[in-house]
Design a protein around this motif. Structure first.
Motif, PDB file in Angstrom:
ATOM      1  N   ILE A 324      71.634  -0.979  56.180  1.00 38.19           N
ATOM      2  CA  ILE A 324      72.413  -1.261  57.141  1.00 38.19           C
ATOM      3  C   ILE A 324      73.552  -0.285  57.645  1.00 38.19           C
ATOM      4  O   ILE A 324      73.948  -0.035  58.685  1.00 38.19           O
ATOM      5  N   ARG A 325      74.140   0.356  56.415  1.00 40.85           N
ATOM      6  CA  ARG A 325      75.061   1.539  56.810  1.00 40.85           C
ATOM      7  C   ARG A 325      74.641   2.682  57.593  1.00 40.85           C
ATOM      8  O   ARG A 325      75.240   3.021  58.376  1.00 40.85           O
ATOM      9  N   GLU A 328      75.031   1.690  61.273  1.00 38.10           N
ATOM     10  CA  GLU A 328      76.331   1.124  61.575  1.00 38.10           C
ATOM     11  C   GLU A 328      76.778   1.665  63.138  1.00 38.10           C
ATOM     12  O   GLU A 328      77.489   0.575  63.552  1.00 38.10           O
ATOM     13  N   ILE A 331      75.297  -1.189  65.307  1.00 38.91           N
ATOM     14  CA  ILE A 331      75.746  -2.437  65.217  1.00 38.91           C
ATOM     15  C   ILE A 331      77.147  -2.224  65.790  1.00 38.91           C
ATOM     16  O   ILE A 331      77.790  -3.436  66.275  1.00 38.91           O
ATOM     17  N   GLU A 332      78.018  -1.441  65.869  1.00 34.47           N
ATOM     18  CA  GLU A 332      79.158  -1.124  66.254  1.00 34.47           C
ATOM     19  C   GLU A 332      78.908  -1.558  67.947  1.00 34.47           C
ATOM     20  O   GLU A 332      79.871  -2.240  68.658  1.00 34.47           O
ATOM     21  N   ALA A 338      74.500  -7.785  64.513  1.00 37.57           N
ATOM     22  CA  ALA A 338      75.029  -8.166  63.331  1.00 37.57           C
ATOM     23  C   ALA A 338      74.916  -9.833  63.214  1.00 37.57           C
ATOM     24  O   ALA A 338      74.761 -10.318  61.978  1.00 37.57           O
TER      25      ALA A 338
END
Length: 471
Positions: A324-325, A328, A331-332, A338
């Protein structure tokens, strides 16, 4: 006016017998409290009245319902009237606690009246010194028979067998055999067949009781015996023996040593216990719980037994989090990712668990092996594809309506098809691989399957979204 909670019958009325279980099959709390009160008052006569004709399985449930300090006291008050078979019906931890509190002479006296397999189960719960002290107080013949059973490996047929059986030579007649059984006092409590042996005690055959009783008295046993009786080896694993009973619908079987000498008999009631124990162990291990864990275990023991696999699960979760990282930034830029991400992981995890459960159970029962492995793999893969397609349509449509964009629906649909296929493959390949490596798949499969579905789910969903939207 009489208090409705008063258990005392009105004067002149006849008290109804107290019910052991309520309508739902649970122990009657009033009954348990009454037994506890009799123990507190050291009222042995009242206890005998309350426990008269109670089956050993029900007595085991009652013992577990009592407070720890009341359990050994109950046995001491009942004395010779206590059936030690009840101790084979309680959790191992409860049995060990009770035996620690009892005098060695009390245990020895109780063990003397038990079938050999039940006696062995109780002796197994003692440490070596206490076990030796109990055996020393038994008659020589019983001591030798029990020691021989204890010398066999744990979870073997030798530990489960009955050492009492009926064996006759082949030249005896039906009449002689029937007269022998009528005139002999020390027969097994339950038996279904007569074994036939030679002078060296080697197994020659067996005669079922129904065939024996249908035959004429002058007929010899050799004429009616089965030359290929059902038999198991004393060192054979109890799970393998249970599968034989299940596969061939056996009621009993001879137990022989490596030289084919008859040493005991295995009965179906013992096999039922084995099947229950093995199923119980498999279910616990699939959940990452020690197969030896019981409801009666202490908090600290339970915590220590569950910690290792929770730690492994945490490590695999960290691996999934690292995926997931890596995304990121995507996702932002798109909060919807998310929101939908847990759905993909959850669907994959559940699908993997379904396949894994079926595979582990099939491996345990020997229904899954080299002969049919690829057929089952193909089947599970097709199930994953079809479920992936179905849920891609359902969830893709919902996501498109929810976020008002068809593209997002297509992305999550493709991700679901990918993760459900990999979940199916992981759920079958992981147990098969662990089994091939000699590792119990019931113990180890869960964390690996979960990590595979999480990593594939997050990577496919976020990766497809990054590519699709050019984030």
């Amino acid at each position: 006016m009489q208090d409705v909670n008063d258990q005392t019958p009105p004067e002149g009325a006849v008290a109804e017998p107290m019910v052991f279980r309520d309508e739902s099959g649970e122990l009657n709390r009033v009954y348990v409290d009454t037994v506890a009160e009799a123990i507190e008052a050291s009222d042995a006569a009242r206890l005998r009245e309350l426990l008269d004709d109670v089956h050993e399985a029900d007595l085991g449930d009652l013992i577990e319902a009592l407070a720890p300090d009341e359990r050994p006291r109950l046995i001491e008050l009942l004395g010779a009237d206590f059936d030690f078979t009840a101790l084979t019906e309680v959790d191992d931890a409860v049995r060990e606690e009770i035996l620690e509190e009892l005098e060695t002479s009390t245990v020895a006296e109780g063990v003397r009246d038990l079938d050999s397999d039940d006696a062995v189960r109780i002796l197994e719960s003692l440490d070596e010194q206490e076990k030796a002290e109990v055996l020393d107080q038994l008659p020589a013949l019983e001591r030798v028979a029990l020691q021989r059973s204890l010398d066999y490996p744990e979870e073997s047929a030798g530990r489960r067998m009955q050492t009492k059986f009926i064996a006759v030579p082949p030249f005896w007649t039906v009449g002689q055999t029937i007269d022998f059984m009528r005139e002999t006092d020390d027969l097994p409590e339950t038996f279904y067949e007569i074994f036939v042996i030679d002078p060296a005690a080697r197994l020659l055959g067996a005669v079922s009781l129904d065939r024996l009783l249908r035959s004429k008295r002058p007929v010899t046993i050799q004429e009616i015996m089965d030359d290929e009786p059902d038999r198991v080896v004393a060192t054979q694993n109890q799970e393998e023996v249970a599968r034989l009973f299940e596969r061939y619908n056996l009621v009993s079987a001879a137990v022989v040593d490596d030289s084919n000498r008859l040493v005991g008999a295995m009965m179906v009631d013992d096999i039922v216990d084995v099947l229950e124990e093995e199923a119980d162990a498999d279910i616990k291990q699939l959940g990452g719980v020690n197969s030896e864990e019981e409801l009666s275990d202490t908090v600290l023991y339970t915590q220590r037994s569950r910690f290792p696999w929770l730690f492994v699960n945490m490590c695999t979760a960290l691996a999934a989090a690292s995926v997931i990282r890596f995304f990121e930034g995507a996702i932002e830029h798109m909060v919807a990712l998310a929101i939908l991400m847990p759905i993909v992981a959850s669907m994959g995890g559940n699908a993997g668990t379904q396949t894994m459960t079926v595979a582990v159970r099939a491996l345990a029962t020997r229904e899954l092996g080299k002969a049919n492995a690829w057929r089952i793999i193909r089947r599970e893969a097709m199930v994953g594809v079809l479920n992936g397609l179905a849920f891609a349509i359902i969830l893709g449509t919902l996501a498109s309506l929810w976020f008002d964009t068809i593209d997002l629906g297509l992305v999550i649909g493709l991700a679901l098809m990918t993760v459900l296929l990999f979940a199916a493959l992981g759920g079958i390949f992981v147990p098969l691989t662990l089994n091939r490596l000699g590792v119990d798949p019931a113990v180890s499969s869960g964390p690996f399957v979960t990590s595979i579905t999480d990593i594939v789910g997050f990577f496919s969903f976020l990766g497809i979204a990054t590519f699709w939207f050019g984030i």
